[in-house]
Design a protein around this motif. Sequence first.
Motif, PDB file in Angstrom:
ATOM      1  N   THR A  87       1.769  -3.756   8.063  1.00  0.00           N
ATOM      2  CA  THR A  87       0.904  -2.649   8.456  1.00  0.00           C
ATOM      3  C   THR A  87       0.034  -2.313   7.261  1.00  0.00           C
ATOM      4  O   THR A  87       0.533  -1.916   6.211  1.00  0.00           O
ATOM      5  CB  THR A  87       1.731  -1.421   8.875  1.00  0.00           C
ATOM      6  OG1 THR A  87       2.510  -1.749  10.018  1.00  0.00           O
ATOM      7  CG2 THR A  87       0.835  -0.251   9.211  1.00  0.00           C
ATOM      8  N   GLN A  89      -3.568  -0.638   5.256  1.00  0.00           N
ATOM      9  CA  GLN A  89      -3.922   0.722   4.853  1.00  0.00           C
ATOM     10  C   GLN A  89      -4.602   1.502   5.965  1.00  0.00           C
ATOM     11  O   GLN A  89      -4.675   2.725   5.915  1.00  0.00           O
ATOM     12  CB  GLN A  89      -4.819   0.673   3.617  1.00  0.00           C
ATOM     13  CG  GLN A  89      -4.127   0.095   2.392  1.00  0.00           C
ATOM     14  CD  GLN A  89      -5.028   0.061   1.172  1.00  0.00           C
ATOM     15  OE1 GLN A  89      -6.066   0.713   1.136  1.00  0.00           O
ATOM     16  NE2 GLN A  89      -4.640  -0.702   0.164  1.00  0.00           N
ATOM     17  N   ALA A  91      -5.044   1.890  10.345  1.00  0.00           N
ATOM     18  CA  ALA A  91      -4.425   1.539  11.621  1.00  0.00           C
ATOM     19  C   ALA A  91      -5.213   0.419  12.302  1.00  0.00           C
ATOM     20  O   ALA A  91      -6.440   0.473  12.395  1.00  0.00           O
ATOM     21  CB  ALA A  91      -4.353   2.760  12.524  1.00  0.00           C
ATOM     22  N   ARG A 144      -1.968   7.519  16.067  1.00  0.00           N
ATOM     23  CA  ARG A 144      -2.462   6.149  15.893  1.00  0.00           C
ATOM     24  C   ARG A 144      -1.608   5.405  14.871  1.00  0.00           C
ATOM     25  O   ARG A 144      -1.301   4.228  15.037  1.00  0.00           O
ATOM     26  CB  ARG A 144      -3.924   6.152  15.449  1.00  0.00           C
ATOM     27  CG  ARG A 144      -4.908   6.292  16.593  1.00  0.00           C
ATOM     28  CD  ARG A 144      -6.319   5.908  16.170  1.00  0.00           C
ATOM     29  NE  ARG A 144      -6.838   6.778  15.131  1.00  0.00           N
ATOM     30  CZ  ARG A 144      -7.507   7.892  15.373  1.00  0.00           C
ATOM     31  NH1 ARG A 144      -7.707   8.296  16.617  1.00  0.00           N
ATOM     32  NH2 ARG A 144      -7.956   8.622  14.380  1.00  0.00           N
ATOM     33  N   ARG A 145      -1.235   6.127  13.800  1.00  0.00           N
ATOM     34  CA  ARG A 145      -0.433   5.471  12.763  1.00  0.00           C
ATOM     35  C   ARG A 145       0.962   5.148  13.300  1.00  0.00           C
ATOM     36  O   ARG A 145       1.524   4.099  12.995  1.00  0.00           O
ATOM     37  CB  ARG A 145      -0.342   6.378  11.538  1.00  0.00           C
ATOM     38  CG  ARG A 145      -0.184   5.645  10.226  1.00  0.00           C
ATOM     39  CD  ARG A 145      -1.203   4.548  10.097  1.00  0.00           C
ATOM     40  NE  ARG A 145      -1.306   4.046   8.743  1.00  0.00           N
ATOM     41  CZ  ARG A 145      -1.530   2.786   8.442  1.00  0.00           C
ATOM     42  NH1 ARG A 145      -1.645   1.879   9.381  1.00  0.00           N
ATOM     43  NH2 ARG A 145      -1.657   2.398   7.201  1.00  0.00           N
ATOM     44  N   ARG A 146       1.545   6.061  14.085  1.00  0.00           N
ATOM     45  CA  ARG A 146       2.851   5.787  14.680  1.00  0.00           C
ATOM     46  C   ARG A 146       2.769   4.600  15.627  1.00  0.00           C
ATOM     47  O   ARG A 146       3.665   3.759  15.665  1.00  0.00           O
ATOM     48  CB  ARG A 146       3.371   7.023  15.415  1.00  0.00           C
ATOM     49  CG  ARG A 146       3.859   8.077  14.453  1.00  0.00           C
ATOM     50  CD  ARG A 146       4.550   9.275  15.037  1.00  0.00           C
ATOM     51  NE  ARG A 146       4.556   9.457  16.448  1.00  0.00           N
ATOM     52  CZ  ARG A 146       3.959  10.466  17.083  1.00  0.00           C
ATOM     53  NH1 ARG A 146       3.234  11.332  16.406  1.00  0.00           N
ATOM     54  NH2 ARG A 146       4.069  10.608  18.381  1.00  0.00           N
ATOM     55  N   ASP A 148       0.647   2.172  15.344  1.00  0.00           N
ATOM     56  CA  ASP A 148       0.474   1.021  14.462  1.00  0.00           C
ATOM     57  C   ASP A 148       1.818   0.528  13.944  1.00  0.00           C
ATOM     58  O   ASP A 148       2.105  -0.682  13.922  1.00  0.00           O
ATOM     59  CB  ASP A 148      -0.433   1.418  13.297  1.00  0.00           C
ATOM     60  CG  ASP A 148      -1.042   0.225  12.588  1.00  0.00           C
ATOM     61  OD1 ASP A 148      -1.193  -0.835  13.217  1.00  0.00           O
ATOM     62  OD2 ASP A 148      -1.372   0.350  11.401  1.00  0.00           O
ATOM     63  N   PRO A 165       0.681   3.495   4.003  1.00  0.00           N
ATOM     64  CA  PRO A 165       0.582   3.826   5.431  1.00  0.00           C
ATOM     65  C   PRO A 165       0.080   5.226   5.738  1.00  0.00           C
ATOM     66  O   PRO A 165      -0.319   5.484   6.873  1.00  0.00           O
ATOM     67  CB  PRO A 165       2.024   3.659   5.916  1.00  0.00           C
ATOM     68  CG  PRO A 165       2.859   3.935   4.703  1.00  0.00           C
ATOM     69  CD  PRO A 165       2.080   3.357   3.561  1.00  0.00           C
ATOM     70  N   THR A 166       0.074   6.140   4.770  1.00  0.00           N
ATOM     71  CA  THR A 166      -0.350   7.509   5.081  1.00  0.00           C
ATOM     72  C   THR A 166      -1.676   7.882   4.420  1.00  0.00           C
ATOM     73  O   THR A 166      -2.026   9.059   4.376  1.00  0.00           O
ATOM     74  CB  THR A 166       0.733   8.526   4.662  1.00  0.00           C
ATOM     75  OG1 THR A 166       0.931   8.453   3.246  1.00  0.00           O
ATOM     76  CG2 THR A 166       2.035   8.261   5.383  1.00  0.00           C
ATOM     77  N   LEU A 169      -4.258  10.686   5.920  1.00  0.00           N
ATOM     78  CA  LEU A 169      -3.665  11.490   6.982  1.00  0.00           C
ATOM     79  C   LEU A 169      -3.462  12.932   6.535  1.00  0.00           C
ATOM     80  O   LEU A 169      -3.244  13.212   5.353  1.00  0.00           O
ATOM     81  CB  LEU A 169      -2.314  10.900   7.412  1.00  0.00           C
ATOM     82  CG  LEU A 169      -2.335   9.505   8.041  1.00  0.00           C
ATOM     83  CD1 LEU A 169      -0.931   9.123   8.501  1.00  0.00           C
ATOM     84  CD2 LEU A 169      -3.313   9.442   9.212  1.00  0.00           C
ATOM     85  N   ARG A 174       1.328  12.905   8.151  1.00  0.00           N
ATOM     86  CA  ARG A 174       2.166  12.226   7.148  1.00  0.00           C
ATOM     87  C   ARG A 174       3.637  12.378   7.502  1.00  0.00           C
ATOM     88  O   ARG A 174       4.411  11.420   7.412  1.00  0.00           O
ATOM     89  CB  ARG A 174       1.914  12.803   5.754  1.00  0.00           C
ATOM     90  CG  ARG A 174       0.588  12.418   5.130  1.00  0.00           C
ATOM     91  CD  ARG A 174       0.489  12.994   3.729  1.00  0.00           C
ATOM     92  NE  ARG A 174       1.361  12.301   2.817  1.00  0.00           N
ATOM     93  CZ  ARG A 174       1.842  12.832   1.691  1.00  0.00           C
ATOM     94  NH1 ARG A 174       1.560  14.082   1.376  1.00  0.00           N
ATOM     95  NH2 ARG A 174       2.607  12.124   0.898  1.00  0.00           N
ATOM     96  N   VAL A 177       4.608  10.013  10.254  1.00  0.00           N
ATOM     97  CA  VAL A 177       4.777   8.637   9.785  1.00  0.00           C
ATOM     98  C   VAL A 177       6.060   8.506   8.981  1.00  0.00           C
ATOM     99  O   VAL A 177       6.779   7.502   9.091  1.00  0.00           O
ATOM    100  CB  VAL A 177       3.553   8.190   8.961  1.00  0.00           C
ATOM    101  CG1 VAL A 177       3.779   6.802   8.368  1.00  0.00           C
ATOM    102  CG2 VAL A 177       2.308   8.188   9.830  1.00  0.00           C
TER     103      VAL A 177
END
Length: 262
Positions: A87, A89, A91, A144-146, A148, A165-166, A169, A174, A177
Amino acid sequence: MSPIDTGPAIHVRNLTKSYGDLRVLDGVDLDVARGTIVALLGSNGAGKTTAVRILSTLLRADGGTAVVDGVDVAAQAAKVRESISLTGQFAAVDEVLTGRENLMLVARLRQLPDPGRVADELLARFALTDAARRAASTYSGGMRRRLDVAMSLVGDPAVVFLDEPTTGLDPQARLEVWDAVRSLAASGTTVLLTTQYLDEAETLADRIAILHGGRIIAEGTLADLRALFPPATVEYVEKQPTLEEIFLAIVGSAGPRHTEES
């Protein structure tokens, strides 16, 4: 992952990589135990993303050895890719598709049976069931990040690389995630996390490695790293809440967050 393989999930020795005259990695050594979260810290340009790209087979090292899930990255890249997920930087979801369709697409690409069931299980795991049939373009940043992260778990990879990953955000996203990352470790997945947020590493990581000058200059648990410094002296200090604590307290008291927020 072989059930009899009890060695580290990631084993790196003397890894080197240069871009022209710039030596980005200069003999990196790192071991990541199975089922743990290791945070790789370093300033901008320290080589964190380069190391992740090498371990995830996207870039060839100039020298050294890297073994992921018992397989040599340079000699058997295709086999390594069968047991990992990355994953990046930002999404990588397709915003035209729904959340469920994104997951089903990845399941089909991995040639898994019953992609719908795979998608529904991951949607439930990451609290996205209610938004399953909405276009991903309507998701908030945290959602979206979740999604991803959920996509990275299709096929149950043994090792997951999370590269900052955060980044970008808001505080609530954050935390969402962070919960997703904790669920990875709880399920036995090995996580190598790169981040510039020290509180993120402190909260999530079982072990922390600091990359500087092309090498790992310190590695261990948070307690190990604290032990490198003189014992703390006890003083009375009036503690004021941080702005993040104030923000979350105010927003939390205002009721649940609307999932349709973009």
